[in-house]
Design a protein around this motif. Sequence first.
Motif, PDB file in Angstrom:
ATOM      1  N   PRO A  45      46.460  -7.514  20.653  1.00 31.79           N
ATOM      2  CA  PRO A  45      46.976  -8.665  21.396  1.00 31.79           C
ATOM      3  C   PRO A  45      48.453  -8.966  21.147  1.00 31.79           C
ATOM      4  CG  PRO A  45      45.602  -9.410  19.583  1.00 31.79           C
ATOM      5  CD  PRO A  45      45.451  -7.915  19.668  1.00 31.79           C
ATOM      6  N   HIS A  46      49.013  -8.480  20.036  1.00 38.65           N
ATOM      7  CA  HIS A  46      50.413  -8.752  19.724  1.00 38.65           C
ATOM      8  C   HIS A  46      51.290  -7.511  19.878  1.00 38.65           C
ATOM      9  CE1 HIS A  46      49.328 -12.741  18.430  1.00 38.65           C
ATOM     10  NE2 HIS A  46      48.310 -12.197  17.794  1.00 38.65           N
ATOM     11  N   ALA A  47      50.718  -6.424  20.398  1.00 39.96           N
ATOM     12  CA  ALA A  47      51.440  -5.177  20.674  1.00 39.96           C
ATOM     13  C   ALA A  47      52.223  -4.678  19.462  1.00 39.96           C
ATOM     14  CB  ALA A  47      52.341  -5.344  21.886  1.00 39.96           C
ATOM     15  N   VAL A  48      51.556  -4.607  18.310  1.00 41.11           N
ATOM     16  CA  VAL A  48      52.223  -4.153  17.096  1.00 41.11           C
ATOM     17  C   VAL A  48      51.688  -2.824  16.564  1.00 41.11           C
ATOM     18  CG1 VAL A  48      52.893  -6.471  16.375  1.00 41.11           C
ATOM     19  CG2 VAL A  48      50.726  -5.525  15.578  1.00 41.11           C
ATOM     20  N   LEU A  49      50.581  -2.352  17.112  1.00 44.81           N
ATOM     21  CA  LEU A  49      50.021  -1.091  16.636  1.00 44.81           C
ATOM     22  C   LEU A  49      50.854   0.080  17.147  1.00 44.81           C
ATOM     23  CD1 LEU A  49      46.194  -1.717  17.095  1.00 44.81           C
ATOM     24  CD2 LEU A  49      47.510  -1.772  14.973  1.00 44.81           C
ATOM     25  N   GLU A  50      51.143   1.005  16.240  1.00 42.15           N
ATOM     26  CA  GLU A  50      51.917   2.193  16.585  1.00 42.15           C
ATOM     27  C   GLU A  50      51.050   3.422  16.379  1.00 42.15           C
ATOM     28  OE1 GLU A  50      55.873   2.433  14.885  1.00 42.15           O
ATOM     29  OE2 GLU A  50      55.817   0.286  14.434  1.00 42.15           O
ATOM     30  N   GLY A  51      51.418   4.512  17.045  1.00 40.02           N
ATOM     31  CA  GLY A  51      50.715   5.778  16.902  1.00 40.02           C
ATOM     32  C   GLY A  51      50.020   6.159  18.194  1.00 40.02           C
ATOM     33  N   SER A  52      49.743   7.451  18.314  1.00 43.54           N
ATOM     34  CA  SER A  52      49.135   7.942  19.550  1.00 43.54           C
ATOM     35  C   SER A  52      47.999   8.916  19.297  1.00 43.54           C
ATOM     36  CB  SER A  52      50.206   8.603  20.422  1.00 43.54           C
ATOM     37  OG  SER A  52      50.812   9.686  19.709  1.00 43.54           O
ATOM     38  N   GLY A  53      47.510   8.971  18.062  1.00 39.49           N
ATOM     39  CA  GLY A  53      46.402   9.867  17.749  1.00 39.49           C
ATOM     40  C   GLY A  53      45.096   9.394  18.368  1.00 39.49           C
TER      41      GLY A  53
END
Length: 85
Positions: A45-53
């Motif tokens: 909800p806060h658009a803070v997660l990073e990564g694309s695995g």
Amino acid sequence: MPRVLQSEVKYGGILFSSKDSFCGVFSYAQHVTLEFSRGAALPDPHAVLEGSGKLRRHIKLLGPADIDEKQVALYIKMAREAADR
């Protein structure tokens, strides 16, 4: 009722689990990351997660203020609840 929280030193960081592993803390020269084992399935909800695995996501922390600004407590709570299911 939440399961007992367990921790272990592994992969150069500290991993946390209850029923299943849910996150780990890893220190680098310029930042700390909070890694979520099944982070790709977490809401962001806060658009803070990073990564694309396929599974993992992380929150990069550059300083103490990021803990509140990036809502770290909320993400840890969501990850632990998902692991306890």
